[in-house]
Write a protein that holds these residues in place. Sequence first.
Motif, PDB file in Angstrom:
ATOM      1  N   UNK A 104      12.406 -20.630 -26.640  1.00 49.71           N
ATOM      2  CA  UNK A 104      11.560 -21.827 -26.583  1.00 49.71           C
ATOM      3  C   UNK A 104      10.089 -21.412 -26.705  1.00 49.71           C
ATOM      4  N   UNK A 105       9.345 -21.977 -27.655  1.00 56.91           N
ATOM      5  CA  UNK A 105       7.920 -21.645 -27.777  1.00 56.91           C
ATOM      6  C   UNK A 105       7.097 -22.380 -26.732  1.00 56.91           C
ATOM      7  N   UNK A 106       5.894 -21.891 -26.506  1.00 62.86           N
ATOM      8  CA  UNK A 106       5.000 -22.616 -25.615  1.00 62.86           C
ATOM      9  C   UNK A 106       4.371 -23.780 -26.370  1.00 62.86           C
ATOM     10  N   UNK A 107       4.461 -24.964 -25.793  1.00 60.19           N
ATOM     11  CA  UNK A 107       3.860 -26.145 -26.398  1.00 60.19           C
ATOM     12  C   UNK A 107       2.380 -26.205 -26.032  1.00 60.19           C
ATOM     13  N   UNK A 108       1.586 -26.767 -26.920  1.00 63.35           N
ATOM     14  CA  UNK A 108       0.153 -26.902 -26.647  1.00 63.35           C
ATOM     15  C   UNK A 108      -0.070 -27.869 -25.495  1.00 63.35           C
ATOM     16  N   UNK A 109      -0.981 -27.510 -24.602  1.00 58.86           N
ATOM     17  CA  UNK A 109      -1.328 -28.395 -23.491  1.00 58.86           C
ATOM     18  C   UNK A 109      -1.881 -29.715 -24.010  1.00 58.86           C
ATOM     19  N   UNK A 176       2.693 -17.200 -24.172  1.00 60.49           N
ATOM     20  CA  UNK A 176       4.046 -17.028 -23.637  1.00 60.49           C
ATOM     21  C   UNK A 176       4.282 -18.086 -22.566  1.00 60.49           C
ATOM     22  N   UNK A 177       5.298 -18.935 -22.724  1.00 56.33           N
ATOM     23  CA  UNK A 177       5.520 -20.007 -21.732  1.00 56.33           C
ATOM     24  C   UNK A 177       5.957 -19.448 -20.383  1.00 56.33           C
ATOM     25  N   UNK A 178       5.380 -20.014 -19.328  1.00 59.85           N
ATOM     26  CA  UNK A 178       5.752 -19.579 -17.982  1.00 59.85           C
ATOM     27  C   UNK A 178       7.152 -20.052 -17.635  1.00 59.85           C
ATOM     28  N   UNK A 179       7.534 -21.232 -18.129  1.00 60.93           N
ATOM     29  CA  UNK A 179       8.856 -21.796 -17.867  1.00 60.93           C
ATOM     30  C   UNK A 179       9.372 -22.437 -19.148  1.00 60.93           C
ATOM     31  N   UNK A 180      10.656 -22.332 -19.374  1.00 59.43           N
ATOM     32  CA  UNK A 180      11.198 -22.805 -20.648  1.00 59.43           C
ATOM     33  C   UNK A 180      12.412 -23.710 -20.511  1.00 59.43           C
ATOM     34  N   UNK A 181      12.911 -23.922 -19.318  1.00 57.18           N
ATOM     35  CA  UNK A 181      14.124 -24.730 -19.177  1.00 57.18           C
ATOM     36  C   UNK A 181      13.873 -25.949 -18.313  1.00 57.18           C
ATOM     37  N   UNK A 184       9.123 -29.511 -20.289  1.00 53.84           N
ATOM     38  CA  UNK A 184       8.341 -29.103 -21.458  1.00 53.84           C
ATOM     39  C   UNK A 184       7.451 -27.915 -21.096  1.00 53.84           C
ATOM     40  N   UNK A 185       7.548 -26.821 -21.822  1.00 58.46           N
ATOM     41  CA  UNK A 185       6.810 -25.589 -21.479  1.00 58.46           C
ATOM     42  C   UNK A 185       5.391 -25.585 -22.030  1.00 58.46           C
ATOM     43  N   UNK A 186       4.449 -26.081 -21.264  1.00 55.13           N
ATOM     44  CA  UNK A 186       3.064 -26.160 -21.755  1.00 55.13           C
ATOM     45  C   UNK A 186       2.098 -25.337 -20.924  1.00 55.13           C
ATOM     46  N   UNK A 545      -2.491 -26.266 -15.274  1.00 55.84           N
ATOM     47  CA  UNK A 545      -2.721 -27.078 -16.471  1.00 55.84           C
ATOM     48  C   UNK A 545      -4.213 -27.364 -16.661  1.00 55.84           C
ATOM     49  N   UNK A 546      -4.899 -27.625 -15.586  1.00 54.86           N
ATOM     50  CA  UNK A 546      -6.334 -27.909 -15.690  1.00 54.86           C
ATOM     51  C   UNK A 546      -7.093 -26.684 -16.180  1.00 54.86           C
ATOM     52  N   UNK A 547      -6.766 -25.521 -15.644  1.00 58.86           N
ATOM     53  CA  UNK A 547      -7.438 -24.305 -16.111  1.00 58.86           C
ATOM     54  C   UNK A 547      -7.037 -23.973 -17.550  1.00 58.86           C
TER      55      UNK A 547
END
Length: 790
Positions: A104-109, A176-181, A184-186, A545-547
């Motif tokens: 799973x790729x990291x999605x843009x915030x 690199x996504x911190x979480x993928x399952x 949504x990995x953002x 997410x804010x940072x």
Amino acid sequence: MDRDSIYIAALLHDIGKFIERSKSFIVNDRFKHIKVGHPKYSAQLLFVMQSKSKFFKKYGSEIIDLVLYHHEPRNDYEKIIQLADWLSSSEREEGETKEKYYTVPMMSIFSRLFDEDINMGYKLAPLSTSEGFPEKNTTVSIDTYKKLVNSFLNELGLVSEEKQLYYLMEKYLWCVPAQTTNYIPDISLFDHGKTTAAIALCLYDEYKAGRLNSEDLKKMKNNTDKHFMLIKGDISGIQDFIFSIPSKGAAKSLKGHSVYLSLLTDVIARYLIDKMDLKAAKILYNGGGNFYILAPKLCEDSFIKARKNISEKLLKAHNGLLYLVLERVLISPADFMEFNKKWDEVKEKVNFRKYKKWEEIGLEENYNNIFGPSGNGSQDNNHCYLCGIEEYERRLDYISEIDKQLCSFCKSYMELTDSVRNADTLVIKIISGGYKNSYEDYRDVFRAFGYDYNFVKKEKLKDNEKQGAYLLNNTEFLQEGFSGYRLGAYKLPFNNNLEEKKQYDFDEIANMSIGDPKLAVLKLDVDNLGSLFFRGLGEKSTISRITSISRMLTLYFEGYINQLIAERKWENYLYVVFSGGDDTFIIGSWDKVLDFTDVFYKKFREYTCYNPHITFSAGVCIFRYDFPVIMSSRLTEEALEMAKNYIRAGEKVPSKNKITLFGEVFTWEEFNAIRNLKKLLLEIIEKNSHKDDGESFGRTFLYKVWKSTLGFKKILQDSVKGRVDKIRFWRLAYYLREIAKEDAELLIAEYRRIVIDNLLGKSTDEKIKNIMVIPAAVKCAQMETRKMRR
């Protein structure tokens, strides 16, 4: 358990996810009793690194246990890592054995802000000024993970200090996504690790001070006791400080003023970190003249004392011209679930404190220092032209480039400009003692806060001088032994053809313009920035997410801008006064500034996933090279405000997302129409350039087109209302009767297209409603075809 071990363990607690996804390593039997997968890999990495690296060996086995048991804590220290992990990002994944965990790729915030659901993510690649752009339907593979993990591990063995580890993690884990399952990995593994480390260190300090106990840790996210401080610093007086300089020779000092401000916020953030005994990860954001720091509540007294010291130093250095507004809000673990509210709350406190400047040092006892008068009164040429300080207070020198007397301090801004333009490295040294309590140049201010800053060429540094040195816009720092990297628009236009490289002045930059030798001044900034944080994330407003939003905006405005300018070969045409945080200010050849504005906006929309709620507005003004800098900056600022505050018919509030040019406000679609029509006009002129009076034809042709717009205004006004006056099309054709029929038909077709779009077009926001599109295009064509003259 020592603080450093807690910090490093929190920073690396989830690094196992990165390693595990490469499927290249087998877990050692000693770690297999742990139920959750990734802590085993985190522990194994640290176990291996301790046998190979002096840096990791010094932390002992405790750091391995901290990462290994952060999901199944056995003591309070492991519980601190677990709680920090939870507070950093409230969503928890489950089912890590699913295959998609690896791909799973990291999605843009930006793809999720304001409840948008845009499928755009990042490929796996080390950070650079060209990265950061999401792609549609992105995929990652185990093979790409293997390549990235191997590159990371090859550099990890070279780490010899905390700062290097921090920057190495940003370089490789930003995508690199911190979480993928199961969600949504953002959130990137870097942002999650950084904020977890910041939170963990606060919890540790509160725990060791007896302000937090085992029972408090068990409450986890339900704990409402205030254990944290969110600190915001914001420089006040930036506009006047940067632009209140003589127009003659302005290019020699503008950049110095701007860079000084960016360094000043950096050194003060470091000073606060030092005074409160914090770490680099505690600086959640630093850019655009402001910063945010997360600190434990027990540091509140240290913060108040440091704030007073900072104001005293700045008052002495700048006589009240610059002021750093510092405020804080207290936060509980429960508040992290809606962290955006605290982010907004401290911002409001800072705005309110701007009305009470210098309160912390005592207005009554410092009344004369703040409000003056200062000095004894002096004759002409016996005081500094910029700051007004008199000869008896500081050495004065005559500066031929500006034909004025400057004190040594103001002169040093010109020296800073000179050092920046040739540098590729920033050296930051910690100093102690030796400060003489006077400010002879800008570096004395930094020394007063315990630091020395120097821009240099990296080849001039010896190996033992690279610690504390940061490469500029180059993330390949570790192989050469540097501490990290720093992004920023530092390059300036200069002439490479001379034996001694000479910086171009604004006269020379104006003369590089196509046609009319004029300068364009551009100011732009992101629309509704506060709303991005406060409303954009909604219920998903975790600290990570804010940072992440802040960091990604910084990457665009401080990193990618360099890539864009270099790719288009605009280095000698654009003088970037500043670009950081969420705004940019540029002076340059008028045609290249318009080109830059067009591309920079389009790339920003791509960078932010074409999210309709994330835009920026801009103001562009065009001047002679010798027009006063302070006036041009203010007029351009007003143009930006005009674009942001413009309300069109049918709107109740400004929709922003616009640009002001030639005193008129256009949508970006209209700005694009101006450029397309200008191109058409120039093509027609080019087709007729073979005529004997080709030059005369161009001027006459553009005049007739301009004249046609006098009658065309009524056409567009009627078209917006849904009416078409066909007679006026014939009148337009009459104005163009002397040019080739096919060219006249092209122009009339373009006009007709605009009218038809207003009648039968698509959505309202895509319609061209501003009649001044046509004369603006004609004006641009006239400027581009005008012979250079003064």
